[in-house]
Design an enzyme around this catalytic site. Structure first.
Site, PDB file in Angstrom:
ATOM      1  N   ARG A  54       0.844  -1.203   0.000  1.00 31.74           N
ATOM      2  CA  ARG A  54       0.000   0.000   0.000  1.00 31.74           C
ATOM      3  C   ARG A  54       0.880   1.254   0.000  1.00 31.74           C
ATOM      4  NH1 ARG A  54      -2.035   1.967   4.466  1.00 31.74           N
ATOM      5  NH2 ARG A  54      -2.234  -0.061   5.488  1.00 31.74           N
ATOM      6  N   TYR A 107     -14.626  15.413 -17.123  1.00 31.80           N
ATOM      7  CA  TYR A 107     -15.003  14.010 -16.988  1.00 31.80           C
ATOM      8  C   TYR A 107     -16.082  13.906 -15.908  1.00 31.80           C
ATOM      9  CZ  TYR A 107     -14.560   9.055 -16.008  1.00 31.80           C
ATOM     10  OH  TYR A 107     -14.820   7.729 -15.812  1.00 31.80           O
ATOM     11  N   ASP A 177      -5.675  17.575 -15.722  1.00 31.35           N
ATOM     12  CA  ASP A 177      -5.996  16.211 -16.142  1.00 31.35           C
ATOM     13  C   ASP A 177      -5.646  16.144 -17.631  1.00 31.35           C
ATOM     14  OD1 ASP A 177      -7.211  13.908 -17.181  1.00 31.35           O
ATOM     15  OD2 ASP A 177      -8.893  13.990 -15.775  1.00 31.35           O
ATOM     16  N   LYS A 202      -6.648   4.609 -19.795  1.00 28.65           N
ATOM     17  CA  LYS A 202      -6.954   4.939 -21.193  1.00 28.65           C
ATOM     18  C   LYS A 202      -5.721   4.724 -22.070  1.00 28.65           C
ATOM     19  CE  LYS A 202     -10.765   6.122 -19.146  1.00 28.65           C
ATOM     20  NZ  LYS A 202     -11.017   7.458 -18.660  1.00 28.65           N
TER      21      LYS A 202
HETATM   22  C1  LIG Z   1     -11.550   8.016 -17.551  1.00 31.61           C
HETATM   23  C2  LIG Z   1     -11.165   9.375 -17.122  1.00 31.61           C
HETATM   24  C3  LIG Z   1     -10.959   9.677 -15.771  1.00 31.61           C
HETATM   25  C4  LIG Z   1     -11.177   8.653 -14.682  1.00 31.61           C
HETATM   26  O1  LIG Z   1     -10.276   7.596 -14.798  1.00 31.61           O
HETATM   27  P1  LIG Z   1     -10.603   6.097 -14.260  1.00 31.61           P
HETATM   28  O2  LIG Z   1      -9.334   5.379 -14.543  1.00 31.61           O
HETATM   29  O3  LIG Z   1     -11.792   5.607 -15.018  1.00 31.61           O
HETATM   30  O4  LIG Z   1     -10.902   6.233 -12.810  1.00 31.61           O
HETATM   31  C5  LIG Z   1     -10.559  10.958 -15.435  1.00 31.61           C
HETATM   32  N1  LIG Z   1     -10.391  11.906 -16.371  1.00 31.61           N
HETATM   33  C6  LIG Z   1     -10.580  11.662 -17.689  1.00 31.61           C
HETATM   34  C7  LIG Z   1     -10.358  12.753 -18.668  1.00 31.61           C
HETATM   35  C8  LIG Z   1     -10.974  10.380 -18.103  1.00 31.61           C
HETATM   36  O5  LIG Z   1     -11.167  10.143 -19.397  1.00 31.61           O
END
Ligand SMILES: *Cc1c(COP(=O)(O)O)cnc(C)c1O
Length: 388
Positions: A54, A107, A177, A202
């Site tokens: 962790r 998101y 992000d 992603k």
């Molecule tokens: C998918 C996504 C998230 C969240 O990510 P997870 O891995 O699904 O928790 C945050 N920001 C963007 C732009 C995303 O496409």
């Protein structure tokens, strides 16, 4: 001479000079200590990778060091998901009474974190038009605003935040992000941004087989994030970290190919009778095309279209494709299509959908790695099908 990013993606994340060329998985949750003194040192310092998983794990650390290298950062911490990473930044750095400035296009998970979770902890959030650089500064409350949180390109209309202006904001910590771009397309830290967050689920992992998030920035800020993250417990699994690192090795070719195919598809759809709007940062008609050129090396595999036929057309389109699959997520080998108005955002009122940038016929396409000719033919055939 500094190596190119594609080369660094191959060289990075190989601690200890292992002879293994593939990432090595360390499933162990605990590690034998040499002495009580060593145990005390590991339990009381940040970033231990061979104490208890962790806190940190060698496989996860290899992924973290590769991402830090690509972003040009001192440090990184991986999480079990992008939301795990975003929640650690927001809840790890903010306290009751603090204020956050963010943008109205985000998101959906991040949006709910700000609208539903932050208020419960007495953290106030103001949403601005992220594409208006002046709006960010105007919303800052000196001494109270702890974070500015941007997403660029942003869901779902791919609006961009001017990184140079955003990174120059004085006072609050600036967080981006950068999921849609990946470090191959843009590096926000070079523009003065303090922290970068990715959903590595992603394009970075890129094969739809890892749930993974990551935060990168200075050692000092990452130590703060780490202190919260160890108690939050959303640590990345070694299995996902191995898949994430495997994905980073090929990110350059994948994103280059996806960007080229998305650009071709965007041009094919411009002026199509069933399509009233095509949004792709690489199109000359994109509202922020000039900014895209300035801050992005690649425009990525996502494009968003608005169908002339509205809700019914959107539903029919995403059910008519043969190659493109109807599924959430993005950045993988398979082209994916989503129709937010009938799926992810179906519970919103029409005016709320408009505020979120979603029209009745909005379709988001995450371009995959199929042959561009086959994919273009599939999309055009589905457009024909939604006319009836
Ligand atoms: C998918 C996504 C998230 C969240 O990510 P997870 O891995 O699904 O928790 C945050 N920001 C963007 C732009 C995303 O496409």
């Amino acid at each position: 001479m500094t190596d190119h990013l594609e080369t660094r993606a191959i060289l990075a994340g190989r601690p200890g000079g292992d002879a293994d060329l593939a990432p090595v998985m360390h499933p162990s949750t605990t590690f034998e200590l040499e002495s009580v003194d060593e145990g005390r040192a590991m339990a009381t310092s940040t970033g231990s990778t061979t104490f208890y998983s962790r806190y940190g794990n060698p496989s996860v650390a290899a992924f973290e060091s590769a991402v830090a290298d690509l972003e040009g950062a001192e440090a990184a911490r991986a999480f079990a998901s992008g939301m795990g990473a975003m929640a650690a930044v927001v809840l790890g750095l903010c306290s009751t009474g603090d204020h956050i400035v963010t943008q109205n296009r985000l998101y959906a998970g991040t949006q709910m974190l700000f609208s539903a979770v932050c208020p419960r902890f007495g953290i106030e959030v103001t949403s601005v038009d992220g594409a208006d650089p002046d709006a960010w500064e105007a919303a800052i409350r000196p001494g109270k605003t702890m974070l500015c949180v941007a997403e660029t390109p942003a869901n779902p209309r791919l609006e961009l935040v001017d990184l140079e202006r955003f990174g120059a904001i004085a006072g609050p910590m600036c967080v981006v992000d950068s999921t849609f771009a990946t470090p191959l397309a843009q590096r926000p830290l070079e523009h003065g941004v303090d922290l970068v967050v990715h959903s590595a689920t992603k394009a970075m992992s890129g094969h739809n087989d890892a749930s993974l998030g990551v935060v990168v920035g200075s050692r000092e800020l990452l130590d703060w994030v780490w202190g919260f993250a160890v108690l939050q417990g959303a640590n990345a699994s070694p299995f996902d970290a191995v898949n994430g690192l495997r994905g980073l090795r090929t990110l350059g070719v994948r994103l280059t190919r996806q960007s080229a195919t998305a650009d071709r598809l965007a041009h094919e759809l411009l002026g199509h009778g069933e399509v009233s709007e095509v949004l792709y940062p690489g199109l000359p008609s994109f509202p922020q095309a000039e900014l895209a050129k300035r801050q992005m090396d690649l425009c990525g595999g996502l494009l968003t279209i608005e169908l002339e036929g509205g809700l019914e057309a959107g539903r029919r389109f995403v059910e008519s494709t043969r190659i493109a699959r109807l599924a959430p997520s993005l950045g993988g080998p398979e082209t994916l299509v989503t129709h937010p108005a009938s799926t992810t955002h179906v519970s919103l009122f029409p005016e709320e959908q408009v505020a979120a940038g979603i029209g009745p016929g909005t379709v988001r396409i995450s371009v995959g790695l199929e042959h561009p000719d086959d994919l273009v033919a599939d999309i055009l055939a589905a457009l024909d099908a939604c006319r009836n």
